[in-house]
Design a protein around this motif. Sequence first.
Motif, short mmCIF file in Angstrom:
data_model
loop_
_atom_site.label_atom_id
_atom_site.label_comp_id
_atom_site.label_asym_id
_atom_site.label_seq_id
_atom_site.Cartn_x
_atom_site.Cartn_y
_atom_site.Cartn_z
N LYS A 154 0.84 -1.21 0.00
CA LYS A 154 0.00 0.00 0.00
C LYS A 154 0.87 1.25 0.00
N VAL A 155 1.95 1.26 0.75
CA VAL A 155 2.85 2.41 0.78
C VAL A 155 3.47 2.63 -0.60
N PHE A 156 3.91 1.57 -1.23
CA PHE A 156 4.48 1.70 -2.57
C PHE A 156 3.43 2.24 -3.54
N ARG A 157 2.22 1.73 -3.46
CA ARG A 157 1.14 2.22 -4.32
C ARG A 157 0.87 3.69 -4.05
N ASP A 158 0.87 4.09 -2.78
CA ASP A 158 0.63 5.50 -2.43
C ASP A 158 1.72 6.39 -3.04
N VAL A 159 2.96 5.97 -2.92
CA VAL A 159 4.07 6.75 -3.48
C VAL A 159 3.89 6.89 -4.99
N CYS A 160 3.55 5.80 -5.65
CA CYS A 160 3.39 5.85 -7.10
C CYS A 160 2.17 6.68 -7.51
N SER A 161 1.09 6.57 -6.78
CA SER A 161 -0.11 7.35 -7.16
C SER A 161 0.10 8.84 -6.92
N ARG A 162 0.98 9.21 -6.00
CA ARG A 162 1.28 10.62 -5.75
C ARG A 162 1.95 11.27 -6.97
N THR A 163 2.53 10.46 -7.84
CA THR A 163 3.17 11.02 -9.03
C THR A 163 2.14 11.64 -9.98
N VAL A 164 0.90 11.17 -9.93
CA VAL A 164 -0.14 11.76 -10.76
C VAL A 164 -0.36 13.22 -10.34
N MET A 165 -0.40 13.45 -9.04
CA MET A 165 -0.56 14.82 -8.54
C MET A 165 0.65 15.67 -8.93
N LEU A 166 1.83 15.11 -8.83
CA LEU A 166 3.04 15.84 -9.22
C LEU A 166 2.99 16.23 -10.69
N GLU A 167 2.55 15.31 -11.52
CA GLU A 167 2.47 15.61 -12.95
C GLU A 167 1.49 16.76 -13.21
N MET A 168 0.36 16.74 -12.53
CA MET A 168 -0.60 17.83 -12.69
C MET A 168 -0.01 19.16 -12.21
N MET A 169 0.71 19.12 -11.10
CA MET A 169 1.27 20.35 -10.54
C MET A 169 2.31 20.98 -11.46
N VAL A 170 3.25 20.17 -11.96
CA VAL A 170 4.34 20.75 -12.74
C VAL A 170 3.92 21.13 -14.15
N ASN A 171 2.82 20.58 -14.63
CA ASN A 171 2.36 20.92 -15.97
C ASN A 171 1.23 21.95 -15.96
N ASP A 172 0.87 22.45 -14.79
CA ASP A 172 -0.20 23.44 -14.67
C ASP A 172 0.24 24.78 -15.23
N THR A 173 -0.55 25.31 -16.12
CA THR A 173 -0.29 26.64 -16.65
C THR A 173 -1.41 27.61 -16.26
N SER A 174 -2.40 27.12 -15.56
CA SER A 174 -3.56 27.95 -15.20
C SER A 174 -3.31 28.82 -13.97
N GLY A 175 -2.31 28.47 -13.19
CA GLY A 175 -2.07 29.19 -11.95
C GLY A 175 -2.71 28.53 -10.74
N ARG A 176 -3.45 27.42 -10.96
CA ARG A 176 -4.10 26.73 -9.84
C ARG A 176 -3.08 26.20 -8.83
N THR A 177 -1.98 25.63 -9.33
CA THR A 177 -0.96 25.12 -8.42
C THR A 177 -0.40 26.25 -7.58
N ALA A 178 -0.12 27.38 -8.19
CA ALA A 178 0.40 28.54 -7.45
C ALA A 178 -0.60 28.97 -6.39
N MET A 179 -1.86 29.06 -6.78
CA MET A 179 -2.90 29.49 -5.84
C MET A 179 -3.04 28.48 -4.70
N MET A 180 -3.00 27.20 -5.03
CA MET A 180 -3.14 26.13 -4.05
C MET A 180 -1.99 26.14 -3.03
N THR A 181 -0.83 26.61 -3.47
CA THR A 181 0.35 26.58 -2.61
C THR A 181 0.64 27.93 -1.96
N GLY A 182 -0.29 28.88 -2.08
CA GLY A 182 -0.13 30.17 -1.42
C GLY A 182 0.78 31.13 -2.14
#
Length: 148
Positions: free
Chosen positions: A86-114
């Motif tokens: 489960k821990v390994f799966r959690d680590v791997c599934s977190r990469t989906v969020m990372l991909e969304m964050m680094v490819n965001d051009t809308s500014g949502r990631t910036a807003m989400m992170t203050g």
Amino acid sequence: MATEQPTSQQREEVALRLEDLIDALIEHPLWRSPPNQNPTLFFTWDFVMRSKYMLSEYDSILAGRAVQFPSQFQGGAGSGEAAAVKVFRDVCSRTVMLEMMVNDTSGRTAMMTGNSGPAVDFGQRVKDAVKALMEACPEDHVLAGMMD
């Protein structure tokens, strides 16, 4: 749902890719030492560091040993084979969020992170590091982690 243990080679590859991503984030031109951190870069770095820590406890969880920071695991770390997978799966599934964050051009990631400024351009090196991390994670573990 993936319940088989990842091989030691798969775990090592994911760990190596996490390290590469950490290096890419720290070498980003907007990276600054505290207290003048870019909030988006810092949040992303912290997110990756947590993934790295979670993966580092895989063997302890598998063997039923106590982990150093149990609060870093949602619902606790658990112990045994199923908990380690489960821990390994959690680590791997977190990469989906990372991909969304680094490819965001809308500014949502910036807003989400203050970050009050514009969207952060993570640059090709960070994007490539995230892509390599995604490729290192077995797809069935990514998908299963998202369903947990």
